[in-house]
Motif scaffolding. Structure first.
Motif, PDB file in Angstrom:
ATOM      1  N   GLY A 246       0.785  -1.228   0.000  1.00 34.73           N
ATOM      2  CA  GLY A 246       0.000   0.000   0.000  1.00 34.73           C
ATOM      3  C   GLY A 246       0.818   1.279   0.000  1.00 34.73           C
ATOM      4  N   GLU A 247       2.021   1.205  -0.501  1.00 34.96           N
ATOM      5  CA  GLU A 247       2.846   2.422  -0.560  1.00 34.96           C
ATOM      6  C   GLU A 247       2.440   3.219  -1.807  1.00 34.96           C
ATOM      7  OE1 GLU A 247       4.557   5.011   0.864  1.00 34.96           O
ATOM      8  OE2 GLU A 247       5.293   3.313   2.041  1.00 34.96           O
ATOM      9  N   LEU A 248       1.236   3.734  -1.770  1.00 33.98           N
ATOM     10  CA  LEU A 248       0.674   4.393  -2.944  1.00 33.98           C
ATOM     11  C   LEU A 248       1.406   5.676  -3.313  1.00 33.98           C
ATOM     12  CD1 LEU A 248      -1.610   4.440  -5.037  1.00 33.98           C
ATOM     13  CD2 LEU A 248      -3.012   5.651  -3.365  1.00 33.98           C
ATOM     14  N   HIS A 250       4.352   6.453  -3.587  1.00 35.89           N
ATOM     15  CA  HIS A 250       5.523   6.365  -4.455  1.00 35.89           C
ATOM     16  C   HIS A 250       5.272   5.558  -5.719  1.00 35.89           C
ATOM     17  CE1 HIS A 250       7.958   8.585  -1.647  1.00 35.89           C
ATOM     18  NE2 HIS A 250       7.335   7.918  -0.693  1.00 35.89           N
ATOM     19  N   VAL A 251       4.013   5.394  -6.024  1.00 33.79           N
ATOM     20  CA  VAL A 251       3.666   4.830  -7.327  1.00 33.79           C
ATOM     21  C   VAL A 251       3.893   5.925  -8.360  1.00 33.79           C
ATOM     22  CG1 VAL A 251       1.674   4.194  -8.751  1.00 33.79           C
ATOM     23  CG2 VAL A 251       2.069   3.065  -6.556  1.00 33.79           C
ATOM     24  N   VAL A 252       4.550   5.564  -9.432  1.00 35.19           N
ATOM     25  CA  VAL A 252       4.883   6.563 -10.457  1.00 35.19           C
ATOM     26  C   VAL A 252       3.686   6.812 -11.362  1.00 35.19           C
ATOM     27  CG1 VAL A 252       6.353   7.057 -12.443  1.00 35.19           C
ATOM     28  CG2 VAL A 252       7.311   5.929 -10.427  1.00 35.19           C
ATOM     29  N   VAL A 253       3.256   8.047 -11.450  1.00 39.09           N
ATOM     30  CA  VAL A 253       2.136   8.379 -12.323  1.00 39.09           C
ATOM     31  C   VAL A 253       2.579   9.152 -13.556  1.00 39.09           C
ATOM     32  CG1 VAL A 253       0.321   8.333 -10.580  1.00 39.09           C
ATOM     33  CG2 VAL A 253       1.655  10.424 -10.930  1.00 39.09           C
ATOM     34  N   GLU A 254       3.801   9.610 -13.531  1.00 35.62           N
ATOM     35  CA  GLU A 254       4.286  10.405 -14.660  1.00 35.62           C
ATOM     36  C   GLU A 254       5.758  10.076 -14.845  1.00 35.62           C
ATOM     37  OE1 GLU A 254       2.310  13.559 -15.812  1.00 35.62           O
ATOM     38  OE2 GLU A 254       3.567  13.115 -17.549  1.00 35.62           O
ATOM     39  N   ARG A 255       6.053   9.379 -15.934  1.00 37.31           N
ATOM     40  CA  ARG A 255       7.445   9.023 -16.140  1.00 37.31           C
ATOM     41  C   ARG A 255       8.283  10.274 -16.313  1.00 37.31           C
ATOM     42  NH1 ARG A 255       9.467   4.615 -20.016  1.00 37.31           N
ATOM     43  NH2 ARG A 255       7.448   4.594 -21.065  1.00 37.31           N
ATOM     44  N   ASN A 264      13.193   9.240  -6.736  1.00 38.80           N
ATOM     45  CA  ASN A 264      12.566   8.864  -7.990  1.00 38.80           C
ATOM     46  C   ASN A 264      11.829  10.066  -8.590  1.00 38.80           C
ATOM     47  OD1 ASN A 264      12.518   6.655  -9.608  1.00 38.80           O
ATOM     48  ND2 ASN A 264      10.552   5.934  -8.871  1.00 38.80           N
ATOM     49  N   PRO A 315      -3.486  13.158 -11.662  1.00 38.93           N
ATOM     50  CA  PRO A 315      -2.644  12.024 -11.250  1.00 38.93           C
ATOM     51  C   PRO A 315      -3.398  11.069 -10.324  1.00 38.93           C
ATOM     52  CG  PRO A 315      -1.476  14.100 -10.960  1.00 38.93           C
ATOM     53  CD  PRO A 315      -2.880  14.448 -11.322  1.00 38.93           C
ATOM     54  N   THR A 322      -5.534   2.613 -11.633  1.00 40.04           N
ATOM     55  CA  THR A 322      -4.602   1.514 -11.381  1.00 40.04           C
ATOM     56  C   THR A 322      -5.101   0.638 -10.238  1.00 40.04           C
ATOM     57  OG1 THR A 322      -2.730   2.840 -12.155  1.00 40.04           O
ATOM     58  CG2 THR A 322      -2.233   0.971 -10.720  1.00 40.04           C
TER      59      THR A 322
ATOM     60  N   VAL B 251      -3.192  -1.055 -16.845  1.00 33.15           N
ATOM     61  CA  VAL B 251      -2.646  -0.051 -15.944  1.00 33.15           C
ATOM     62  C   VAL B 251      -1.905   0.961 -16.817  1.00 33.15           C
ATOM     63  CG1 VAL B 251      -0.768   0.312 -14.287  1.00 33.15           C
ATOM     64  CG2 VAL B 251      -2.492  -1.444 -13.878  1.00 33.15           C
ATOM     65  N   ARG B 255       1.025   8.653 -19.287  1.00 28.98           N
ATOM     66  CA  ARG B 255      -0.157   9.478 -19.496  1.00 28.98           C
ATOM     67  C   ARG B 255      -0.191  10.009 -20.920  1.00 28.98           C
ATOM     68  NH1 ARG B 255      -2.175  13.887 -15.626  1.00 28.98           N
ATOM     69  NH2 ARG B 255      -0.133  13.935 -14.616  1.00 28.98           N
ATOM     70  N   GLN B 318       8.576   0.048 -14.738  1.00 30.52           N
ATOM     71  CA  GLN B 318       7.770   0.994 -13.963  1.00 30.52           C
ATOM     72  C   GLN B 318       6.584   0.282 -13.324  1.00 30.52           C
ATOM     73  OE1 GLN B 318       6.710   4.629 -16.026  1.00 30.52           O
ATOM     74  NE2 GLN B 318       4.828   4.747 -14.828  1.00 30.52           N
ATOM     75  N   ASN B 325       5.375  -1.627  -4.740  1.00 31.24           N
ATOM     76  CA  ASN B 325       4.897  -0.672  -3.744  1.00 31.24           C
ATOM     77  C   ASN B 325       3.478  -0.976  -3.265  1.00 31.24           C
ATOM     78  OD1 ASN B 325       6.985   1.115  -3.081  1.00 31.24           O
ATOM     79  ND2 ASN B 325       6.740   2.245  -5.004  1.00 31.24           N
ATOM     80  N   LEU B 326       2.666  -1.517  -4.133  1.00 31.13           N
ATOM     81  CA  LEU B 326       1.288  -1.774  -3.725  1.00 31.13           C
ATOM     82  C   LEU B 326       1.114  -3.109  -3.010  1.00 31.13           C
ATOM     83  CD1 LEU B 326      -0.811  -0.391  -6.716  1.00 31.13           C
ATOM     84  CD2 LEU B 326      -0.248   0.708  -4.547  1.00 31.13           C
TER      85      LEU B 326
END
Lengths: 399, 399
Positions: A246-248, A250-255, A264, A315, A322, B251, B255, B318, B325-326
């Motif tokens: 559940g470490e949401l 630090h999930v990457v939403v924008e490379r 990161n 984001p 996801t 997923v 973007r 990625q 992380n999740l």
DNA sequence: GATTTAATTCAATTGAGTTGAGTATTCAAG
DNA sequence: CTTGAATACTCAACTCAATTGAATTAAATC
């Protein structure tokens, strides 16, 4: 929390069967409100006689209350049983680097007492006695003949263990690295202790008293210092191998996106979190360190805050997509240490992806709903965890 | 699969206790290989007497075998028991739009028989009799006095139910919408049936016979038509509320990225999947529809394929970061209908994010490993599911 | 008012695990 | 080489929490 030891799969016997069945009954009473013996027997697949015995025992311990007989068609009307709110209490504690939040809840998870205590140091030597004192005070606040204390839930900032993700930094406590908090707290408090992360605790609170009362599967997005996620899937808490699921944030939403403190780029947390909001507003010359500040800005419809909300929504919407695709939850709940109105606005602003497994023709719930929020969320959740444990057997579920 | 009905939480009694304990014993034997009664008693928390009774029963059913006494220090050497590979069998079936894959495995999950059958139509009226015939043939292939059939696992393309994500299109079956496959197959095959998606089945196969034998928590990235994900968390299968968890292919990793058949942009599947590879190669004038084609290109070190691998690795890395992380797994496993060497190259090419909760000082396993692959993966996994069910109680786990 | 339906209890039984005593086998110490 | 400690395992009696079947109570329906 670090689950190094492979989990033990143990056998059952009469004693464990009895404990299991008690939990099953309490769980059904929780989710249905009131039930008669016969109906409980049907729900649990046990005989009415067995149910009578279980009910008698629970009633003698004052965990449940007998109500009126209720007529439902022919036959002898069934005596309706309900959980006794005053049957037991549970403690919840959130340990932060500079404060301890303590809560006491009743058997239904309703808040009885809360308190915030400032601490100068987050070392065990300071934290443990402070927590002990706070818990004693909480318990004495409800008077002399207090009901039994089921245990204490402790929320500590994750991630647990030494992982690559310590950049989050701020939230870390010092001096706990090589210790097992569960043992330390159990030693001091003399009641069963469970340690969880904030998001999971908040999720459980949501299921116990909040908007997820009848959800079996949901994701709780928790706005704390960073951004956490608590996942309940088919009634089970998702913890991961080392308790760090559940470490949401630090999930990457924008490379190649914004640089995050973790080193990161493009972490969700850099766009959608309290930290992100206050940084954004700071650039506009506004302070939004506390929740109060945000509430105030919100109250005056601050355009900068509105702008941030718009910027943060995209984001977040992507991340929610996801979550939907990976966890297939009944709903995604947003909550935590954010003003409720802000969460509402954020939700209103979400432009959700319409190609996920959660877009169903037969949906009744909205895909994203607002959950409990406020500073005490995690501490109350910690207490709810203990309540939850007395309802949820680690058991036999069948379709 | 669609879990509309809230899961029933049932009580336990002597009978259920017995079944539970049998599973517990089998599970321990599976993971430890060979064990004596006394040690099993310790592991399960049961008395040695109870264990003796359980062992006697399992042995009389030929599910386990008594071996040599083994000396371990002082005392009477313990008789070592092991699972009997020939003690039982399980069927596995994968239903695809144009083919049915049928597999038979023994009590350890080892392959006994496989077969591929082409079908003209994927309607129930065609599929059901074909599957029945295939299963009968599979069973007759192992001779007259066949061991008991534990059941049949069926893999069907998800997602289940009418969801917004039907763009994946191709893989869909016709005529199954309003039917419950579990009931239909059980009717025809006359054995217990479980229906799962390909990725989950493959994950279970990995745990039963593959590289995840002693993992309790892992993510299995499955290359099928699209890209699926099977998650095992602390020994439990993660299914989600409607059985659609693990839709990794959709997923979003970029973007506003590539247009996906689901209508969305930037889905992982458009970068990293068999479909993506064959589209990429097609543009270079090469055909890579089948797994064989890919193997051939790989064998000659085709530069275009290499280029695709490089291109595909980044989005995958990625996504793996997101999974870590999740879900906080012990490892992420890559497998499915891809040539093993291609998976190896893909893994070698991965540039993993180093800020996830999976980056631990005490890691022993690599973060990403290659799992079982090949066309039969899902069907074998389906069979493994049935085996898995006889080992894993739906039960009391304690830390 | 008689009959059916349903909830609940009473008394006896059962199933599976536990307990405690006793046996067998190996290692280690004298 | 004998003796004693340690360990695995069995036998027989017991216990616990469930089940089963008959009896009791109260409401709805005829």
């Amino acid at each position: 929390m670090h689950r190094k030891t492979p989990l033990k799969i143990i056998g059952s016997n009469a004693e464990r069967t009895r404990l299991h069945n008690r939990k099953v009954v309490l769980g059904h009473l929780r989710s249905h409100g009131k039930l008669g013996r016969a109906e409980l027997a049907r729900l649990t697949g046990l005989s009415t006689q067995a149910m009578s015995n279980i009910i008698a025992e629970l009633e003698s311990e004052a965990l449940i209350l007998a109500g009126e007989r209720q007529t439902k068609g022919r036959g002898l009307p069934a005596v309706q049983y309900t959980l006794n709110p005053a049957g037991a209490v549970a403690l919840g504690v959130e340990v932060r680097p500079n404060a301890i939040l303590c809560a006491l809840v009743n058997f239904l998870g309703d808040t009885l007492y809360t308190k915030r205590i400032h601490i100068e140091s987050s070392e065990p030597a300071v934290v443990l006695p402070t927590v002990k004192a706070a818990c004693d005070e909480a318990l004495s606040s409800i008077g002399k003949n207090a009901p039994p204390v089921l245990g204490a839930g402790i929320v500590m900032p994750g991630p647990f263990g030494r992982v690559g993700l310590t950049g989050a930094g701020k939230a870390e406590l010092v001096g706990w690295d090589d210790k097992d908090p569960q043992v330390l707290f159990e030693d001091v408090l003399q009641v069963p202790v469970r340690v969880e992360n904030d998001a999971t605790a908040a999720a459980i609170a949501e299921q116990t008293t909040g908007s997820a009362t009848d959800l079996q599967s949901f994701c709780f997005v928790y706005f704390g210092t960073g951004l956490g996620l608590g996942v309940i899937s088919n009634g089970e808490i998702l913890r991961g191998a080392f308790g760090n699921a559940g470490e949401l944030g630090h999930v990457v939403v924008e490379r190649g996106g914004r640089l995050c403190s973790c080193g990161n780029r493009g972490c969700l947390e850099t766009y959608t979190s309290r930290m992100a909001a206050s940084e954004f507003l700071q650039k506009r010359g506004k302070s939004a360190e506390s929740q109060k500040d945000l509430s105030d800005l919100l109250a005056v419809n601050d355009p900068d805050l509105d702008e941030w909300i718009c910027e943060a929504a995209d984001p977040l919407a992507q991340a929610i997509g996801t979550l939907e695709n990976l966890f297939d939850p009944e709903a995604v709940i947003l909550g935590g240490a954010m003003p409720p109105e802000l969460l509402e606005r954020l939700i209103a602003q979400l432009n959700l992806i319409d190609a996920t497994v959660s877009v169903r023709a037969d949906r009744t719930l909205p895909r994203v709903v607002r959950g409990a929020s406020g500073w005490m969320t995690a501490a109350l959740g910690a207490a709810a965890l203990i309540i939850h444990d007395t309802y949820i057997p680690s058991i036999s579920k069948v379709a």
